[in-house]
Design an enzyme around this catalytic site. Structure first.
Site, PDB file in Angstrom:
ATOM      1  N   GLY A   1       0.812  -1.215   0.000  1.00  0.00           N
ATOM      2  CA  GLY A   1       0.000   0.000   0.000  1.00  0.00           C
ATOM      3  C   GLY A   1       0.841   1.258   0.000  1.00  0.00           C
ATOM      4  N   ARG A   2       2.085   1.111   0.410  1.00  0.00           N
ATOM      5  CA  ARG A   2       2.980   2.282   0.392  1.00  0.00           C
ATOM      6  C   ARG A   2       4.408   1.865   0.113  1.00  0.00           C
ATOM      7  NH1 ARG A   2       3.741   4.137   6.572  1.00  0.00           N
ATOM      8  NH2 ARG A   2       3.433   2.122   7.551  1.00  0.00           N
TER       9      ARG A   2
ATOM     10  N   LYS B   1       9.655   2.924   0.604  1.00  0.00           N
ATOM     11  CA  LYS B   1       8.500   2.842   1.507  1.00  0.00           C
ATOM     12  C   LYS B   1       8.069   4.257   1.851  1.00  0.00           C
ATOM     13  CE  LYS B   1       6.941   0.660   5.814  1.00  0.00           C
ATOM     14  NZ  LYS B   1       7.303  -0.340   6.838  1.00  0.00           N
TER      15      LYS B   1
ATOM     16  N   ARG C   1       6.552 -12.438   0.661  1.00  0.00           N
ATOM     17  CA  ARG C   1       6.045 -12.729   2.001  1.00  0.00           C
ATOM     18  C   ARG C   1       5.167 -13.974   1.985  1.00  0.00           C
ATOM     19  NH1 ARG C   1       5.550  -7.134   3.888  1.00  0.00           N
ATOM     20  NH2 ARG C   1       6.779  -5.917   2.413  1.00  0.00           N
TER      21      ARG C   1
ATOM     22  N   ASP D   1       1.560 -11.265   6.462  1.00  0.00           N
ATOM     23  CA  ASP D   1       2.022 -10.368   5.396  1.00  0.00           C
ATOM     24  C   ASP D   1       3.333  -9.694   5.796  1.00  0.00           C
ATOM     25  OD1 ASP D   1       0.075  -9.209   7.272  1.00  0.00           O
ATOM     26  OD2 ASP D   1       0.568  -7.310   6.324  1.00  0.00           O
TER      27      ASP D   1
ATOM     28  N   ASP E   1       9.511  -5.415   7.619  1.00  0.00           N
ATOM     29  CA  ASP E   1       8.448  -4.509   8.051  1.00  0.00           C
ATOM     30  C   ASP E   1       8.602  -4.074   9.503  1.00  0.00           C
ATOM     31  OD1 ASP E   1       7.388  -4.376   5.572  1.00  0.00           O
ATOM     32  OD2 ASP E   1       5.419  -5.168   6.087  1.00  0.00           O
TER      33      ASP E   1
HETATM   34  P1  AMP Z   1       1.540  -3.034   8.066  1.00  0.00           P
HETATM   35  O1  AMP Z   1       0.706  -3.208   9.283  1.00  0.00           O
HETATM   36  O2  AMP Z   1       2.407  -1.791   8.069  1.00  0.00           O
HETATM   37  O3  AMP Z   1       2.308  -4.263   7.706  1.00  0.00           O
HETATM   38  O4  AMP Z   1       0.535  -2.763   6.869  1.00  0.00           O
HETATM   39  C1  AMP Z   1      -0.514  -3.605   6.550  1.00  0.00           C
HETATM   40  C2  AMP Z   1      -1.048  -3.216   5.210  1.00  0.00           C
HETATM   41  O5  AMP Z   1      -1.464  -1.854   5.208  1.00  0.00           O
HETATM   42  C3  AMP Z   1      -0.059  -3.364   4.055  1.00  0.00           C
HETATM   43  O6  AMP Z   1      -0.798  -3.730   2.928  1.00  0.00           O
HETATM   44  C4  AMP Z   1       0.479  -1.960   3.940  1.00  0.00           C
HETATM   45  O7  AMP Z   1       1.012  -1.702   2.660  1.00  0.00           O
HETATM   46  C5  AMP Z   1      -0.751  -1.122   4.207  1.00  0.00           C
HETATM   47  N1  AMP Z   1      -0.436   0.209   4.713  1.00  0.00           N
HETATM   48  C6  AMP Z   1       0.071   0.523   5.938  1.00  0.00           C
HETATM   49  N2  AMP Z   1       0.230   1.848   6.051  1.00  0.00           N
HETATM   50  C7  AMP Z   1      -0.177   2.402   4.885  1.00  0.00           C
HETATM   51  C8  AMP Z   1      -0.256   3.732   4.374  1.00  0.00           C
HETATM   52  N3  AMP Z   1       0.103   4.799   5.090  1.00  0.00           N
HETATM   53  N4  AMP Z   1      -0.730   3.909   3.116  1.00  0.00           N
HETATM   54  C9  AMP Z   1      -1.102   2.859   2.380  1.00  0.00           C
HETATM   55  N5  AMP Z   1      -1.065   1.596   2.797  1.00  0.00           N
HETATM   56  C10 AMP Z   1      -0.608   1.353   4.032  1.00  0.00           C
HETATM   57 MG    MG Z   2       3.461  -4.927   6.326  1.00  0.00          MG
END
Ligand code: AMP
Ligand code: MG
Length: 523
Positions: A103-104, A124, A201, A275, A285
């Site tokens: 997502g980012r 990122k 992953r 993930d 991550d």
């Molecule tokens: P995480 O908990 O950081 O591993 O993120 C879980 C999911 O949310 C993954 O698909 C990330 O890419 C997405 N994600 C987390 N933060 C953001 C953000 N600020 N913008 C877009 N996607 C995000």
């Molecule tokens: Mg993640």
């Protein structure tokens, strides 16, 4: 800037999303989407890792070129780059969460260096992708500093991890509600460039499996084996069921080794969702992770997980196993019999137990781990918890205890609470006497034993309060704290004179301070 050789196999060999427009969506039948990083207003290079730059083939002069910062901010691409966002799912906090994806995170391409090694470059925080769901695709400076520093610190500690090339401030604000309490604030934004041989992953396999897309699943498995586990692929031909089984067994083994390292150094990942689990067994991550100060197997840094404490320190080996069972479930349709999957999961337990026992021996300064030594360690754990003792300082100091005259004196600096220390002093004296007797039974040269202990018990770890101090300074416009901390963490097993404060106990101000003892997933 020295041109790099890109060979973007993930994008070339695997099916991508035919939709090229931006916009959040569910993506079926494809393992990634083509994306473009979103430019930022005023990028500034805050920090970079010389070791990581060398991996991809860049020197300081390359990093200092203005174009480097533009590329690492997402404002420009180099010849050969082909930006994509990967499509994956995952189990979050024990529940299937469906499509997640990058997502980012935006992969820029796969560099092949002069030694023939493959290093994927990934930004990122470089803007939204089809997988951004309701979020903005950005990252704040505080979480980016934490990811940058910890990636490199873990590497220097000898823990398998993704790496970090650089940290760029965007000059733009990002709005975050840090504690999910309805008080959002604007924070400085940043982009980290992460580097790893592969960012695949567990969730990359779970998503096609969840959609019954067996063909896509098989393609990804075979691609992963050929690109990332080439020693398993027979002459580059189609991997058969036996090769796939050996591959999953190796994923299990690598995961066990990684988690054993975490337990050795006192690292708590904080969000072990599937993930966030690399099939290469790399720590990946860096979010609300933390380091153990006073020893506590029940501690979690993640306030989002404070209720169930699913991802607490002492639970990490079991969670990694559970995550592997999710991956096994996703792979099951590719196997006529599930026996090889069960065998591989059993490998996890064996490898973990062996690695754990090796840690017990190494941390306690023993040549090998006898069954009684496991009990010796568990008794120590109970004491460390009861007396509120700093994990890193205690194990480092244990090498300085003289087996001929064991005493708590060399360990005095490890206690957080004088009353608890005094109450537990007799128990510690008894434990130290047991330990001294055990050490002497080894008939090992004491200088050699001490040096060996110092190679596994670090003097410096990226304590939460140290990272927070560097973040506070960076948010006030002073990046020097990041640079100094990175430099300290390059030699975590060496006593570095003049840098005693980086090995110090958590100060009182940090005990209940946000960013030190409490972190959320908001980043
Ligand atoms: P995480 O908990 O950081 O591993 O993120 C879980 C999911 O949310 C993954 O698909 C990330 O890419 C997405 N994600 C987390 N933060 C953001 C953000 N600020 N913008 C877009 N996607 C995000
Ligand atoms: Mg993640």
């Amino acid at each position: 800037m020295r041109p790099l050789r890109f060979d973007n196999r993930f994008a070339r060999d695997l099916p991508g999303d035919p939709v090229l427009q931006p916009g959040r969506r569910q993506v079926h039948g494809a393992l990634y989407s083509h994306v473009q990083p979103s430019p930022v207003a005023a990028p500034r290079l805050v920090a970079w890792s010389p070791e990581c730059a060398a991996l991809v083939g860049w020197s300081e002069a390359d990093v200092r070129a203005p174009r480097f910062t533009q590329v690492m901010a997402g404002n420009a691409l180099l010849e050969g780059m082909q930006p994509i966002a990967a499509n994956y799912g995952g189990h979050q906090f024990g529940q299937w969460a469906g499509q997640l994806g990058d997502g980012r995170a935006i992969t820029l391409g796969e560099v092949v260096n002069d030694a023939g090694e493959r290093w994927e470059l990934q930004l990122k925080g470089a803007g939204p992708t089809p997988y951004s769901r309701t979020a903005d695709g950005r990252a704040v400076l505080r979480s980016s500093v934490r990811e940058f520093l910890c990636s490199e610190a873990m590497h220097h500690l000898g823990v398998p991890t993704t790496r970090a090339l650089c940290l760029v401030a965007t000059g733009e604000a990002v709005v975050r509600d840090m504690f999910y309490d309805g008080r959002p604030r604007a924070e400085p934004g940043a982009v980290v460039c992460r580097v790893a041989p592969s960012f695949i992953r567990f969730g990359n396999f779970e998503l096609p499996a969840s959609r019954d897309d067996r063909a896509l699943l098989a393609r990804l498995v075979d691609f992963t084996i050929r690109r990332d586990f080439p020693h398993l692929a027979q002459d580059g031909g189609e991997p058969d069921e036996g090769v796939r089984a050996r591959w999953f067994a190796e994923v299990c083994e690598r995961t066990a080794v990684m988690v054993a390292h975490w337990m050795r150094v006192g690292f708590v990942h904080g969000v072990m969702n599937t993930d966030n689990m690399s099939v290469l067994g790399l720590t990946i991550d860096y979010g609300p992770y933390g380091w153990i100060d006073d020893f506590d197997l029940d501690w979690t840094p993640n306030t989002t997980d404070a209720g169930g404490r699913r991802y607490r320190f002492g639970h990490q080996p079991q969670i990694a196993y559970w995550n592997l069972t999710r991956l096994a479930g996703a792979l099951a349709p590719l196997f006529a019999s599930h026996d090889p999957l069960h065998d591989a999961l059993a490998r996890y337990e064996h490898v973990y137990v062996d690695a754990y026992r090796a840690n017990v021996a190494a941390k306690l300064g023993l040549a090998a781990c006898a069954d009684d030594d496991v009990a010796l360690m568990h008794d120590l754990y109970a004491l460390l918890k009861a007396a509120e003792v700093d994990m890193t300082i205690f194990f480092r100091g244990l090498a300085d205890v003289d087996p001929d005259a064991p005493s708590l004196a060399p360990l005095a600096g490890a206690f957080y609470d004088g009353a608890k220390r005094d109450a537990n002093a007799p128990a510690f004296d008894a434990w130290l006497a047991r330990h001294a007797a055990r050490v002497k039974a080894d008939a090992r040269d004491s200088r050699e034993r001490r040096a060996a202990m110092q190679r596994v018990n670090p003097r410096y770890v990226l304590r939460n309060w140290l990272a927070q101090e560097a973040i506070d300074r960076a948010e006030a416009g002073d990046d020097a704290g990041i640079h100094e901390l990175l430099d300290v963490m390059r030699r975590p097993y060496d006593d570095q004179s003049g840098r005693e404060r980086f090995a110090a106990k958590r100060p009182d101000w940090a005990r209940d301070r946000a960013g030190c003892s409490m972190l959320s997933c908001s980043s």
